[in-house]
Design a protein around this motif. Structure first.
Motif, short mmCIF file in Angstrom:
data_model
loop_
_atom_site.label_atom_id
_atom_site.label_comp_id
_atom_site.label_asym_id
_atom_site.label_seq_id
_atom_site.Cartn_x
_atom_site.Cartn_y
_atom_site.Cartn_z
N SER A 36 0.81 -1.27 -0.08
CA SER A 36 -0.08 -0.09 0.03
C SER A 36 1.01 1.16 -0.06
O SER A 36 1.97 1.43 0.35
CB SER A 36 -0.94 0.03 1.24
N ALA A 37 0.17 2.29 -0.40
CA ALA A 37 1.02 3.81 -0.47
C ALA A 37 0.34 4.66 0.34
O ALA A 37 -1.07 4.60 0.41
CB ALA A 37 1.43 4.11 -1.79
N GLY A 38 0.83 5.80 0.95
CA GLY A 38 0.17 6.75 1.51
C GLY A 38 1.02 7.76 2.13
O GLY A 38 2.22 8.36 1.55
N VAL A 39 0.95 8.24 3.43
CA VAL A 39 1.89 9.05 4.17
C VAL A 39 2.07 8.32 5.53
O VAL A 39 1.44 7.42 5.96
CB VAL A 39 1.24 10.44 4.24
N THR A 40 3.19 8.97 5.97
CA THR A 40 3.74 8.36 7.28
C THR A 40 3.65 9.65 8.38
O THR A 40 4.50 10.60 7.94
CB THR A 40 5.15 7.67 7.39
N TYR A 41 3.14 9.53 9.60
CA TYR A 41 3.08 10.70 10.49
C TYR A 41 4.18 10.10 11.45
O TYR A 41 4.12 9.12 12.10
CB TYR A 41 1.86 10.80 11.11
N SER A 42 5.32 11.06 11.80
CA SER A 42 6.24 10.75 12.88
C SER A 42 6.01 12.08 14.16
O SER A 42 5.76 13.02 13.61
CB SER A 42 7.47 10.80 12.47
N CYS A 43 6.53 11.70 15.02
CA CYS A 43 6.08 12.56 16.14
C CYS A 43 7.26 12.35 17.14
O CYS A 43 7.81 11.49 17.50
CB CYS A 43 4.89 12.25 16.78
N CYS A 44 7.57 13.74 17.70
CA CYS A 44 8.45 13.85 18.77
C CYS A 44 10.00 13.38 18.78
O CYS A 44 10.37 12.34 18.92
CB CYS A 44 7.98 12.99 20.06
N ALA A 45 10.69 14.27 18.26
CA ALA A 45 12.00 14.28 18.29
C ALA A 45 12.78 14.45 19.82
O ALA A 45 11.84 15.05 20.49
CB ALA A 45 12.58 15.46 17.53
N ASP A 46 13.77 13.68 20.03
CA ASP A 46 14.45 13.83 21.37
C ASP A 46 14.53 15.21 22.07
O ASP A 46 14.17 15.26 23.12
CB ASP A 46 15.72 13.26 21.30
N THR A 47 14.76 16.11 21.33
CA THR A 47 14.81 17.39 21.59
C THR A 47 13.45 17.89 22.19
O THR A 47 13.34 18.72 22.96
CB THR A 47 15.22 18.45 20.67
N ASP A 48 12.25 17.52 21.67
CA ASP A 48 10.88 17.78 22.07
C ASP A 48 10.60 17.24 23.48
O ASP A 48 9.77 17.91 24.38
CB ASP A 48 9.88 17.20 21.03
N VAL A 49 11.12 16.14 23.78
CA VAL A 49 10.54 15.36 24.97
C VAL A 49 11.92 15.35 26.00
O VAL A 49 11.78 15.06 27.27
CB VAL A 49 10.19 13.86 24.78
N ASP A 50 13.15 15.61 25.66
CA ASP A 50 14.21 15.48 26.43
C ASP A 50 14.61 16.65 27.26
O ASP A 50 15.12 16.67 28.15
CB ASP A 50 15.61 14.97 25.95
N SER A 51 13.99 17.66 27.16
CA SER A 51 13.98 19.07 27.40
C SER A 51 13.00 19.10 28.64
O SER A 51 12.12 18.83 28.67
CB SER A 51 14.14 20.25 26.60
N PRO A 52 13.59 20.05 29.82
CA PRO A 52 12.47 20.04 30.86
C PRO A 52 11.88 21.19 30.56
O PRO A 52 12.02 22.36 29.60
CB PRO A 52 13.57 20.53 32.24
#
Length: 171
Positions: A36-52
């Motif tokens: 199948s074909a379409g799109v892929t959604y990715s979320c949350c780079a390390d910098t988004d979650v590793d920072s306080p």
């Protein structure tokens, strides 16, 4: 690493959902999606979650959409991306061992981003924004993200740490 990937693959007449890594409670069918074909959604780079983060700050959940192998066939149902933070938990261990229904417990609060409905255009970068209340307690918060399409939902989780303003500028 708290990086995980939500993949959405569209087939003619029906959507098939593939999740590369997610919360074990997620639902959705992986099925025969390789062709199948379409799109892929990715979320949350390390910098988004590793920072306080601090009370009163905005957490920006950065979603990325990428094309998969070739064009999608058929009409895809609207995708809805969601994100929320629940906590505070005293330790990461406490957060990870908490029962799923603890998000409704009186000692926890949940901050929710408005739903995002991306167009699916390659290169698009949808953002979910979560405002951490100015009176949020310090601790570990469960960042849950989900993608819903055509009656199926898949999701994942990361951990966000909220610290007190005093921790921002130690004496």
């Amino acid at each position: 690493m708290f990086l995980y990937r939500l993949a959405l693959l569209c087939a003619a007449g029906a959507a098939a959902v593939l999740l590369a890594a997610c919360d074990p409670g997620a639902t959705g069918e992986a099925g025969d999606t390789a062709a199948s074909a379409g799109v892929t959604y990715s979320c949350c780079a390390d910098t988004d979650v590793d920072s306080p983060y601090y009370p009163g700050q905005v957490v920006s959940v950065l979603w990325t959409v990428e094309s998969t192998n070739g064009p999608a066939t058929g009409a895809a149902a609207q995708v809805e991306l969601s994100a929320s933070l629940t906590g505070p938990y005293a330790t990461v261990g406490q957060l990870k061992s908490a029962p799923e229904d603890s998000t409704n417990a009186a000692e926890y609060v949940t901050f929710t981003a408005p739903p995002v409905r991306p167009s699916g255009t390659p290169g698009e970068k949808p953002v979910s924004t979560i405002l951490i209340s100015s009176d949020a307690g310090p601790g570990y918060y469960n960042l849950t993200t989900a993608m819903k399409q055509g009656g199926q939902t898949v999701g994942g989780a990361s951990i966000i740490r909220v610290v007190t303003p005093a921790a921002r500028h130690p004496a």
